[in-house]
Structures are given as C-alpha cells and as structure tokens.
Design a protein around this motif. Sequence first.
Motif, mmCIF file in Angstrom:
data_model
loop_
_atom_site.group_PDB
_atom_site.id
_atom_site.type_symbol
_atom_site.label_atom_id
_atom_site.label_comp_id
_atom_site.label_asym_id
_atom_site.label_seq_id
_atom_site.Cartn_x
_atom_site.Cartn_y
_atom_site.Cartn_z
ATOM 1 N N GLN A 1 0.820 -1.208 0.000
ATOM 2 C CA GLN A 1 0.000 0.000 0.000
ATOM 3 C C GLN A 1 0.857 1.261 0.000
ATOM 4 N N ASN A 2 2.088 1.158 0.548
ATOM 5 C CA ASN A 2 2.993 2.311 0.610
ATOM 6 C C ASN A 2 4.053 2.292 -0.491
ATOM 7 N N SER A 3 3.786 1.549 -1.571
ATOM 8 C CA SER A 3 4.798 1.451 -2.629
ATOM 9 C C SER A 3 4.565 2.461 -3.745
ATOM 10 N N HIS A 4 3.572 3.338 -3.567
ATOM 11 C CA HIS A 4 3.286 4.337 -4.602
ATOM 12 C C HIS A 4 4.174 5.563 -4.405
ATOM 13 N N ILE A 5 4.831 5.978 -5.461
ATOM 14 C CA ILE A 5 5.719 7.155 -5.396
ATOM 15 C C ILE A 5 4.944 8.369 -5.898
ATOM 16 N N HIS A 6 4.837 9.374 -5.061
ATOM 17 C CA HIS A 6 4.049 10.565 -5.388
ATOM 18 C C HIS A 6 4.953 11.683 -5.914
ATOM 19 N N GLY A 7 4.430 12.444 -6.869
ATOM 20 C CA GLY A 7 5.173 13.591 -7.380
ATOM 21 C C GLY A 7 4.800 13.893 -8.817
ATOM 22 N N VAL A 8 4.923 15.176 -9.188
ATOM 23 C CA VAL A 8 4.606 15.603 -10.560
ATOM 24 C C VAL A 8 5.824 16.183 -11.271
ATOM 25 N N SER A 9 6.943 16.311 -10.563
ATOM 26 C CA SER A 9 8.149 16.896 -11.163
ATOM 27 C C SER A 9 8.683 15.984 -12.265
ATOM 28 N N PRO A 10 9.359 16.536 -13.268
ATOM 29 C CA PRO A 10 9.924 15.720 -14.352
ATOM 30 C C PRO A 10 10.880 14.655 -13.822
ATOM 31 N N GLN A 11 11.658 14.997 -12.758
ATOM 32 C CA GLN A 11 12.625 14.041 -12.197
ATOM 33 C C GLN A 11 11.923 12.799 -11.650
ATOM 34 N N GLU B 1 8.450 21.466 -7.055
ATOM 35 C CA GLU B 1 7.016 21.387 -7.329
ATOM 36 C C GLU B 1 6.323 20.249 -6.588
ATOM 37 N N ASP B 2 7.111 19.334 -6.024
ATOM 38 C CA ASP B 2 6.529 18.210 -5.278
ATOM 39 C C ASP B 2 6.407 18.479 -3.782
ATOM 40 N N ILE B 3 7.044 19.557 -3.299
ATOM 41 C CA ILE B 3 7.110 19.780 -1.842
ATOM 42 C C ILE B 3 5.724 19.970 -1.227
ATOM 43 N N LEU B 4 4.914 20.861 -1.811
ATOM 44 C CA LEU B 4 3.588 21.117 -1.242
ATOM 45 C C LEU B 4 2.651 19.937 -1.475
ATOM 46 N N LEU B 5 2.816 19.242 -2.607
ATOM 47 C CA LEU B 5 2.005 18.055 -2.874
ATOM 48 C C LEU B 5 2.253 16.991 -1.799
ATOM 49 N N LEU B 6 3.521 16.730 -1.521
ATOM 50 C CA LEU B 6 3.878 15.752 -0.486
ATOM 51 C C LEU B 6 3.433 16.219 0.895
ATOM 52 N N SER B 7 3.594 17.524 1.145
ATOM 53 C CA SER B 7 3.197 18.084 2.448
ATOM 54 C C SER B 7 1.715 17.876 2.710
ATOM 55 N N ASN B 8 0.895 18.072 1.682
ATOM 56 C CA ASN B 8 -0.549 17.880 1.835
ATOM 57 C C ASN B 8 -0.906 16.407 2.019
ATOM 58 N N LEU B 9 -0.157 15.514 1.367
ATOM 59 C CA LEU B 9 -0.365 14.078 1.576
ATOM 60 C C LEU B 9 -0.044 13.696 3.021
ATOM 61 N N PHE B 10 1.036 14.283 3.555
ATOM 62 C CA PHE B 10 1.410 13.998 4.948
ATOM 63 C C PHE B 10 0.380 14.568 5.924
ATOM 64 N N ILE B 11 -0.237 15.689 5.560
ATOM 65 C CA ILE B 11 -1.310 16.245 6.387
ATOM 66 C C ILE B 11 -2.485 15.256 6.436
ATOM 67 N N GLU B 12 -2.837 14.701 5.274
ATOM 68 C CA GLU B 12 -3.940 13.728 5.222
ATOM 69 C C GLU B 12 -3.633 12.510 6.102
ATOM 70 N N GLU B 13 -2.400 12.012 6.006
ATOM 71 C CA GLU B 13 -1.978 10.859 6.822
ATOM 72 C C GLU B 13 -2.113 11.164 8.308
ATOM 73 N N ASN B 14 -1.593 12.328 8.704
ATOM 74 C CA ASN B 14 -1.594 12.701 10.117
ATOM 75 C C ASN B 14 -2.986 13.060 10.623
ATOM 76 N N ASN B 15 -3.840 13.590 9.751
ATOM 77 C CA ASN B 15 -5.230 13.844 10.142
ATOM 78 C C ASN B 15 -5.906 12.537 10.550
ATOM 79 N N ARG B 16 -5.641 11.478 9.758
ATOM 80 C CA ARG B 16 -6.229 10.178 10.080
ATOM 81 C C ARG B 16 -5.633 9.610 11.369
#
Length: 458
Positions: A139-149, A320-335
């Motif tokens: 379930q945690n094997s998905h890599i998140h991000g929109v940057s070209p790298q 460009e991935d910093i805020l995307l990841l930050s919001n994902l971590f917020i969702e995790e911690n909210n739960r």
Amino acid sequence: MKPSILIVDDDEVMQQTLSDVLKKKGYEIFSVGAGNGALSIIKKNIIDLVLLDMRLPDVDGIEVLKKIKEFDTEILVIMMTAYSDVQTAVSAMKSGAYHYINKPFELEELKLLIEKGLETKSLINEVRRLHRQQKEEFQNSHIHGVSPQIQYVKELIGMISKTHKTSVLIQGESGTGKELAANAIHYNSKRGNKPLMKINCSAIPDSLLESELFGYEKGAFTDAKNTKKGLFELADGGTVFLDEIGDMKPFLQSKILRVLENQTFMRVGGERELRVDVRIIAATNKNLEALVREGSFRKDLYYRLKVMVIEMPPLRERVEDILLLSNLFIEENNREHNKSIRGFSEEAKKLLTQYHWPGNVRELKNVIERAMILTDQDFITHKQLPFELRQTVGFDRAVSGPELAEITEEMSLDHMEKIHLTKVLKNLEWNKSKASKILGISRATLRAKIKKYGLSDH
C-alpha cells in the motif's frame, strides 16, 4: 510474555502433577476440573494452549473443543484420552484439535508435544505478521510527485518491473525514498506475491551479517544449536533488498557477486550449494564509483549491480513536489491523530518551498508531523515550523517587521546587539534556552541583556 496453558481434567492428581511440571518449564498455568469452567477461564484470560481431557463430568470433551474453537480459532488444543479409540481421535482432529495423546503418557512425550505446538503457533503468527507487513508495504509502494525528475523515476520503475531477474542499483541521498522505489519494483513485478526480504548492511555487525544473509548450519559456531535459513533462502522466488550496500565489507561482497552470477550460495558452516531464484536490489547513499577507485568496493560487483540504475532526486531539485507531499502527509496525520488540518498559511508555504531539505522527504514528513502535533488551528503557520526553516533567506525581514532594521555603519555596537537579540528571540518565539545556545551565552547573561535593552515579547 510467558506462554499460557489451561489444564482441563477432573482428576485432581493429574491436574496438580501437570501444573507442577509445566510451571517448572516457565509456562503460566491455569487449571479447572470441568468444561464450563474452562470456557469461563478462556473468556477472561489469554490462553495459548489447552490440555483437554476427553471425558469431563459436565460436558463432553469434543463439545468443549468446538466451543473453544468458536471463541478463538488460534488456541491450540491437545486432547487427552484414556481410551485408545481411533474414531474419537479422528473426530477430535476434525473438530480442530492440534493433537491428541493417550493416557497414561510419558511426561517427556507431553512436554515435547507442547513445545512443538507452541513453536508452530509462533511460526503461524510470524507468517501472519509478515503478510500484514507486506500488505502495508504494498500500500505504501506508490511514489508521489509531478516533477519531471520523479516522473522519469516512475517510468524507469515501470520498465524494470517488467523484467524478471535484472539486478538494480538505487542511488540517492538519505531520505529520498530508495526503499520506496525498491517496494515499487517488487510489488509491480511478477514476484509481487513472493517475499521481499530487506536488510540494512550498515546496521548489522559484519560477524552477524553473513549468517543473516546466508543462514547457518547446526554447529557452525558456538551458539548455532539449530540450522537457520538466511534471507536469500527465505526470499526464494522473490526479492532481496540490500540497503546501504556501500558499507558491506569486501569478503561479503564476493559472496553477493556469486549469488548474482549463479544464484547459488552456501550457509555458514555448510558444505552443499543451495540454489535460489531471487532478484537483488541494492541501495546506497555513497558514491560507489569512488569506493571502487579507493579499492573498498569490488569493481566486478559494482558493474554487476548497475545493470539498471535509478537515481532518486533530492527534494530540493523537485520543488514542485514539496507542497504536494506536504498535503499528503497532512492527510496521513489527520487520520492518525484524528485532526482536521486543512493546509498551510502562505508564509508556511513559502518557507517549505524555500528550504533546502538536507534530510529530503523523510525530513519533510517529520516536520509536518511535528507541526500537526503543535497546531490546534485549521492551518499550519510559520510558528509551528522548526527554527531552521524560519531562517530561510529573506523570510526574517518579511515577518519581523520594520523595527528590525538593517545594520548600518552609523549604528553603535549596542544598537546592533539589540537588533540581533530581538531577531533571534522573535524567530524562536522567545524560547530563552534555545536563544542562549544559538547566541553562545548563558541564560543569566541573556536575561541581563533583555533587561538592559528593555526587550519584551509583547
């Protein structure tokens, strides 16, 4: 925690004898003379194994067995019977008994049966734990991000996952997600339903690392009382992930090379070759090419590992991935913390994207978790972010106000000191302990200077 055993027998002498013998073996013992009493004890206590007499004064032993299994299928039950009746034994096994033993029996025989039963239960629990762990990793094997790298990394993982045995070298700074990439390769490949065995080569002493990887034969060394399988055997059909391989000593590197080339190895103290089918994924935050030049890493192993290389980009290069990841971590911690944080203030967003993140995604995750714990508002502000983030160039002046003017040649030394003290104290939210450490002065000296310049946190 000691294993617990319940003895159910209406023969008080048998009860006492078994209790005394098994207590000496270190088990926690409960005993009762009737079936209904047994069920009552099981409902109030955690019981690992039951020694159940077939003939009881109130309820038939098979009926008690069925009720035990209805309550908890994981409790092991050994039936005790004075009647050598094959049909009754078959009926007990069909109803879920682990084993049965005929009275009179040898105590050594019973002790051995109990040991084997508890060992079996321990192995079953370990297998279940590993299955749960692998499910979580999947379930945690998905890599998140929109940057070209990171998009390129995902494409590369997709291509590698289609291969069956190709070895992979994942390189990158600490905290960039090398283990996550290994998870993604394994679980998206045809090996995904087989074991993924992981080991950190820098966390285990050299003397233990070999036996952890390859296992050992009984008598291979002083404490080798039984044969033990190593990670490569346990991973047969799946994947072995060697984290921090740059810290592995040369004598072990040659053994890893052999597995890569022939898929064979020998246990420590063994004389026969064992063959496995595994993919090897290695990861490092070191420059292996430089280690090869220095002679501390085998050149042939390096080239054998780097059939496919994945470079995990540092977080500072994927802004460009910093805020995307930050919001994902917020969702995790909210739960996790039962909160409902909605996001970040504009100042906090600016700090997050301007910081250089030496600890990469791992550091970002820890920062967000800390901020979530500290805030009771809808949005995380700069006040909940660590001191090092608030030292981002250009931010101090933006939030400090016009009173913290730039230092000029015309200012006196006292005026300069007052400005610097004010800035440090404000950034640290007037935490005098931290401020005194940063300024290199004692708390008493800091208090004296605050008084001298008439500073206040209001």
